[in-house]
Design a protein around this motif. Structure first.
Motif, PDB file in Angstrom:
ATOM      1  N   CYS A 109       0.838  -1.196   0.000  1.00  0.00           N
ATOM      2  CA  CYS A 109       0.000   0.000   0.000  1.00  0.00           C
ATOM      3  C   CYS A 109       0.879   1.255   0.000  1.00  0.00           C
ATOM      4  O   CYS A 109       1.897   1.301   0.697  1.00  0.00           O
ATOM      5  N   ASP A 110       0.488   2.257  -0.755  1.00  0.00           N
ATOM      6  CA  ASP A 110       1.145   3.554  -0.683  1.00  0.00           C
ATOM      7  C   ASP A 110       0.687   4.260   0.592  1.00  0.00           C
ATOM      8  O   ASP A 110      -0.512   4.468   0.798  1.00  0.00           O
ATOM      9  N   VAL A 111       1.639   4.622   1.455  1.00  0.00           N
ATOM     10  CA  VAL A 111       1.324   5.396   2.652  1.00  0.00           C
ATOM     11  C   VAL A 111       1.520   6.861   2.271  1.00  0.00           C
ATOM     12  O   VAL A 111       2.641   7.309   2.024  1.00  0.00           O
ATOM     13  N   LEU A 112       0.427   7.594   2.210  1.00  0.00           N
ATOM     14  CA  LEU A 112       0.435   8.941   1.649  1.00  0.00           C
ATOM     15  C   LEU A 112       0.933   9.970   2.661  1.00  0.00           C
ATOM     16  O   LEU A 112       0.644   9.875   3.854  1.00  0.00           O
ATOM     17  N   THR A 113       1.652  10.975   2.155  1.00  0.00           N
ATOM     18  CA  THR A 113       2.147  12.069   3.000  1.00  0.00           C
ATOM     19  C   THR A 113       1.935  13.407   2.301  1.00  0.00           C
ATOM     20  O   THR A 113       2.881  14.166   2.087  1.00  0.00           O
ATOM     21  N   PRO A 114       0.695  13.740   1.923  1.00  0.00           N
ATOM     22  CA  PRO A 114       0.457  14.974   1.164  1.00  0.00           C
ATOM     23  C   PRO A 114       0.515  16.236   2.032  1.00  0.00           C
ATOM     24  O   PRO A 114       0.297  16.181   3.243  1.00  0.00           O
ATOM     25  N   ALA A 115       0.814  17.353   1.379  1.00  0.00           N
ATOM     26  CA  ALA A 115       0.771  18.690   2.000  1.00  0.00           C
ATOM     27  C   ALA A 115       1.739  18.839   3.167  1.00  0.00           C
ATOM     28  O   ALA A 115       1.517  19.653   4.066  1.00  0.00           O
ATOM     29  N   ARG A 116       2.832  18.091   3.149  1.00  0.00           N
ATOM     30  CA  ARG A 116       3.823  18.215   4.227  1.00  0.00           C
ATOM     31  C   ARG A 116       4.312  19.658   4.307  1.00  0.00           C
ATOM     32  O   ARG A 116       4.645  20.279   3.305  1.00  0.00           O
ATOM     33  N   GLY A 117       4.367  20.186   5.505  1.00  0.00           N
ATOM     34  CA  GLY A 117       4.863  21.538   5.715  1.00  0.00           C
ATOM     35  C   GLY A 117       3.826  22.633   5.569  1.00  0.00           C
ATOM     36  O   GLY A 117       4.111  23.798   5.856  1.00  0.00           O
ATOM     37  N   ARG A 118       2.616  22.273   5.133  1.00  0.00           N
ATOM     38  CA  ARG A 118       1.591  23.295   4.928  1.00  0.00           C
ATOM     39  C   ARG A 118       1.069  23.794   6.276  1.00  0.00           C
ATOM     40  O   ARG A 118       0.931  23.048   7.232  1.00  0.00           O
ATOM     41  N   SER A 119       0.765  25.085   6.337  1.00  0.00           N
ATOM     42  CA  SER A 119       0.255  25.687   7.566  1.00  0.00           C
ATOM     43  C   SER A 119      -1.214  25.350   7.779  1.00  0.00           C
ATOM     44  O   SER A 119      -1.993  25.280   6.825  1.00  0.00           O
ATOM     45  N   VAL A 120      -1.561  25.141   9.049  1.00  0.00           N
ATOM     46  CA  VAL A 120      -2.944  24.857   9.441  1.00  0.00           C
ATOM     47  C   VAL A 120      -3.256  25.736  10.644  1.00  0.00           C
ATOM     48  O   VAL A 120      -2.621  25.605  11.692  1.00  0.00           O
TER      49      VAL A 120
ATOM     50  N   TYR B 130       4.876  14.705   8.971  1.00  0.00           N
ATOM     51  CA  TYR B 130       4.724  13.250   8.999  1.00  0.00           C
ATOM     52  C   TYR B 130       5.913  12.645   9.719  1.00  0.00           C
ATOM     53  O   TYR B 130       7.062  13.036   9.476  1.00  0.00           O
ATOM     54  N   VAL B 131       5.639  11.704  10.590  1.00  0.00           N
ATOM     55  CA  VAL B 131       6.672  10.952  11.298  1.00  0.00           C
ATOM     56  C   VAL B 131       6.379   9.472  11.079  1.00  0.00           C
ATOM     57  O   VAL B 131       5.298   8.996  11.426  1.00  0.00           O
ATOM     58  N   ARG B 132       7.304   8.774  10.448  1.00  0.00           N
ATOM     59  CA  ARG B 132       7.137   7.340  10.158  1.00  0.00           C
ATOM     60  C   ARG B 132       5.833   7.062   9.404  1.00  0.00           C
ATOM     61  O   ARG B 132       5.172   6.075   9.617  1.00  0.00           O
ATOM     62  N   GLY B 133       5.486   7.988   8.522  1.00  0.00           N
ATOM     63  CA  GLY B 133       4.299   7.802   7.704  1.00  0.00           C
ATOM     64  C   GLY B 133       3.008   8.235   8.345  1.00  0.00           C
ATOM     65  O   GLY B 133       1.935   8.067   7.751  1.00  0.00           O
ATOM     66  N   VAL B 134       3.075   8.801   9.544  1.00  0.00           N
ATOM     67  CA  VAL B 134       1.867   9.207  10.271  1.00  0.00           C
ATOM     68  C   VAL B 134       1.797  10.731  10.316  1.00  0.00           C
ATOM     69  O   VAL B 134       2.747  11.397  10.746  1.00  0.00           O
ATOM     70  N   ALA B 135       0.665  11.284   9.899  1.00  0.00           N
ATOM     71  CA  ALA B 135       0.481  12.727   9.898  1.00  0.00           C
ATOM     72  C   ALA B 135       0.201  13.235  11.307  1.00  0.00           C
ATOM     73  O   ALA B 135      -0.467  12.584  12.112  1.00  0.00           O
ATOM     74  N   LEU B 136       0.692  14.440  11.586  1.00  0.00           N
ATOM     75  CA  LEU B 136       0.444  15.130  12.838  1.00  0.00           C
ATOM     76  C   LEU B 136       0.690  16.609  12.588  1.00  0.00           C
ATOM     77  O   LEU B 136       1.110  16.998  11.496  1.00  0.00           O
ATOM     78  N   VAL B 137       0.397  17.422  13.573  1.00  0.00           N
ATOM     79  CA  VAL B 137       0.706  18.850  13.443  1.00  0.00           C
ATOM     80  C   VAL B 137       1.686  19.242  14.531  1.00  0.00           C
ATOM     81  O   VAL B 137       1.660  18.711  15.651  1.00  0.00           O
TER      82      VAL B 137
END
Length: 280
Positions: free
Chosen positions: A140-151, A166-173
């Protein structure tokens, strides 16, 4: 839903049940009845802090939410019980973990792109990262879109700018403040804005879009509300994922204490990956 098929499966299930009770991921949990009832009252009033990205199809009264959470989690259905610690039925946790494993197995067989994200990085990052590793190994492709974008997220301190990472393929802020030395990265948030940002970034880049989103809080509810299949972990004072499951926005919600020590979730990782035939 998967069921134990032999002595090893049964032993694993018995062992995990004992673990859930021993570390209070289920059974009598740290969340108080007062906290849960306050959350149900605010959700019934459609407070966005409790909706966390969900737009319920109908109005839910506090009484109906208590009944739903009793059915999905095992909390007391008696509205007159207003104090003490809440309870999660470990059998409901195990059944939901089995259903979660089934969704992971289907995603792996189909090789669908997946997006994982957490608003509890200090507690649940390791759980999701292990799933990301296993799904990636399965193709499976583990997606990491919009890295670095402001929220921009509203917090109790006002509007604060965060950064999607993203850390180890897991998104967070990450917040603007430096991380604690030695601490796991990322800020705690219930907001659906990070998943909306990630999904918008994926769409703007021409895809792929996730066939499965795995996460908690706004990550799961925000994705499910937009029509993406979502699997979640949720505590008893977070009614939104369970309402989403009841209304068909979320596929599976696992009831457990989501604020325990990170190492307490390790046996759950092994159990889910074994059940999904994704152990390496």
């Amino acid at each position: 839903m998967p069921t134990p098929t032999g002595p090893t499966d049964s032993a694993d299930r018995v062992g995990l049940r004992a673990h859930l009770l021993a570390v209070r991921l289920a059974g009598i949990v740290a969340t108080t009845r007062e906290e849960s009832l306050r959350s149900y009252r605010l959700f019934a009033a459609r407070d966005p802090r409790l909706l966390i990205g969900l737009d319920p199809e109908r109005a839910w009264s506090q009484r109906e939410l208590i009944e739903l959470m009793a059915d999905r989690c095992g909390v007391s259905a008696d509205p007159r019980q207003v104090s003490g610690h809440d309870v999660i039925d470990p059998e409901r946790t195990l059944a939901a973990l089995d259903a979660c494993a089934e969704r992971l197995a289907v995603a792996a067989r189909r090789g669908v792109p997946v997006l994982l994200g957490t608003g509890h990085p200090h507690r649940l990052l390791g759980f999701y990262a292990a799933l990301a590793d296993a799904l990636s190994a399965a193709g499976c492709d583990v997606l990491t879109p919009a890295r670095g974008r402001s929220v921009d997220i509203t917090t109790r301190f006002g509007l604060r700018t965060h950064r999607l990472d993203y850390v180890r393929g897991v998104a967070l802020v990450r917040g603007a403040d430096p991380e604690r030395p030695g601490g796991e990265p990322g800020a705690h948030t219930h907001s659906p804005l990070p998943v909306r940002t990630a999904l918008a970034g994926a769409a703007e880049a021409g895809g792929p879009l996730p066939g499965l989103v795995i996460g908690d809080h706004g990550w799961a509810c925000g994705a499910g509300q937009l029509g993406f299949e979502a699997v979640a972990l949720a505590d008893v004072n977070d009614p939104a994922p369970f309402v989403g499951e009841a209304e068909g926005c979320l596929s599976v919600v696992v009831p457990l204490d989501d604020g325990a020590r990170s190492d307490h979730y390790a046996p759950l990782i092994r159990y889910v990956l074994n059940r999904a035939c994704l152990s390496q």
